[in-house]
Design a protein around this motif. Sequence first.
Motif, mmCIF file in Angstrom:
data_model
loop_
_atom_site.group_PDB
_atom_site.id
_atom_site.type_symbol
_atom_site.label_atom_id
_atom_site.label_comp_id
_atom_site.label_asym_id
_atom_site.label_seq_id
_atom_site.Cartn_x
_atom_site.Cartn_y
_atom_site.Cartn_z
ATOM 1 N N GLN A 1 0.826 -1.212 0.000
ATOM 2 C CA GLN A 1 0.000 0.000 0.000
ATOM 3 C C GLN A 1 0.860 1.263 0.000
ATOM 4 O OE1 GLN A 1 -3.276 0.183 -0.589
ATOM 5 N NE2 GLN A 1 -3.058 -2.037 -0.860
ATOM 6 N N GLN A 2 1.935 1.229 0.764
ATOM 7 C CA GLN A 2 2.843 2.380 0.784
ATOM 8 C C GLN A 2 3.455 2.614 -0.587
ATOM 9 O OE1 GLN A 2 5.589 1.226 3.889
ATOM 10 N NE2 GLN A 2 4.400 2.211 5.511
ATOM 11 N N LEU A 3 3.854 1.544 -1.236
ATOM 12 C CA LEU A 3 4.465 1.671 -2.562
ATOM 13 C C LEU A 3 3.440 2.096 -3.612
ATOM 14 C CD1 LEU A 3 6.871 -1.414 -2.522
ATOM 15 C CD2 LEU A 3 7.488 0.997 -2.376
ATOM 16 N N LYS A 4 2.208 1.605 -3.499
ATOM 17 C CA LYS A 4 1.169 2.006 -4.445
ATOM 18 C C LYS A 4 0.854 3.495 -4.333
ATOM 19 C CE LYS A 4 -2.342 -0.589 -5.448
ATOM 20 N NZ LYS A 4 -3.565 -1.436 -5.345
ATOM 21 N N GLN A 5 0.924 4.019 -3.115
ATOM 22 C CA GLN A 5 0.687 5.455 -2.927
ATOM 23 C C GLN A 5 1.738 6.298 -3.634
ATOM 24 O OE1 GLN A 5 0.402 6.143 1.293
ATOM 25 N NE2 GLN A 5 -1.460 4.928 1.510
ATOM 26 N N PRO B 1 -0.421 10.626 -14.399
ATOM 27 C CA PRO B 1 0.757 11.382 -14.857
ATOM 28 C C PRO B 1 0.902 12.766 -14.226
ATOM 29 C CG PRO B 1 -0.247 10.255 -16.694
ATOM 30 C CD PRO B 1 -1.166 10.045 -15.516
ATOM 31 N N THR B 2 -0.209 13.432 -13.954
ATOM 32 C CA THR B 2 -0.126 14.797 -13.414
ATOM 33 C C THR B 2 0.398 14.841 -11.978
ATOM 34 O OG1 THR B 2 -2.464 14.627 -12.753
ATOM 35 C CG2 THR B 2 -1.968 15.688 -14.876
ATOM 36 N N GLU B 3 0.394 13.716 -11.286
ATOM 37 C CA GLU B 3 0.836 13.694 -9.895
ATOM 38 C C GLU B 3 2.210 13.048 -9.709
ATOM 39 O OE1 GLU B 3 -2.113 12.017 -7.313
ATOM 40 O OE2 GLU B 3 -3.776 13.015 -8.353
ATOM 41 N N ARG B 4 2.871 12.723 -10.802
ATOM 42 C CA ARG B 4 4.140 12.020 -10.719
ATOM 43 C C ARG B 4 5.323 12.976 -10.572
ATOM 44 N NH1 ARG B 4 3.130 7.661 -15.680
ATOM 45 N NH2 ARG B 4 1.458 6.502 -14.636
#
Length: 241
Positions: A115-119, A125-128
């Motif tokens: 879950q931590q890694l998925k977050q 793309p706009t939040e990367r």
Amino acid sequence: MKAETSGGRAPSLADQIYARLKQDIFDFRLLPGDRITESHIAERMGASRTPVREALLRLQRESYVDVLFRNGWQVKPFDFRYFEELYDIRIVLECSAVDRLCQRTRDTATQTTLQQLKQQWSLPPTERTTGGPATCAMDEAFHGQLVAAAGNREMTRIHQDLTERLRIVRRLDFTQPARIDATYDEHSAILQTIEEGRAADARLHLQQHIASSRQAVRAITLHMLQDAHARNQNTTEHTAT
């Protein structure tokens, strides 16, 4: 690059020289095959030869430089076969870790890690993150967390050593925006298949991800080495005239 120290102590002069020389190697200011002397480095760094020698011995242990008999030091020539072998070992370790995680999808610690890694990675793309160095550090952490979560401490230690040895080339994978976007997509696919317990698919996604990175890194490294050698030759010719 900051000097790495243990116990939170302030970096010594040898630590600082080590960090500067290592960054010079990473940025191809010191080219593979370049010969260097302790006296020249000491003069450039404004230091005595003792901390310079300590820094060079540390770089030798990490396989970045070689000592030449009665003739100073040499930046280790670039050996693609060596890096290919490291990538092969990395694939074996990470596939083993993925197998273990797929068997533990109901384990609380495994679920928390996923879950931590998925977050961090399952984002539009706009939040990367788009910065190369930041993405590189995140990528290293991603793969390191997967291996650590498998629960084998010796496997984790070996993987950490591989990560350090591969960093000189692997960081180049994040100099191109397309490769950064691909990393997000590929990491997200790996996490999804692990979460669903699909070990074969997870291994396939992981192998394809590492293979893509490996291929891109080789091409970028060759291009950067050619540019660095050309700049070095132009500088030498300009100085001679």
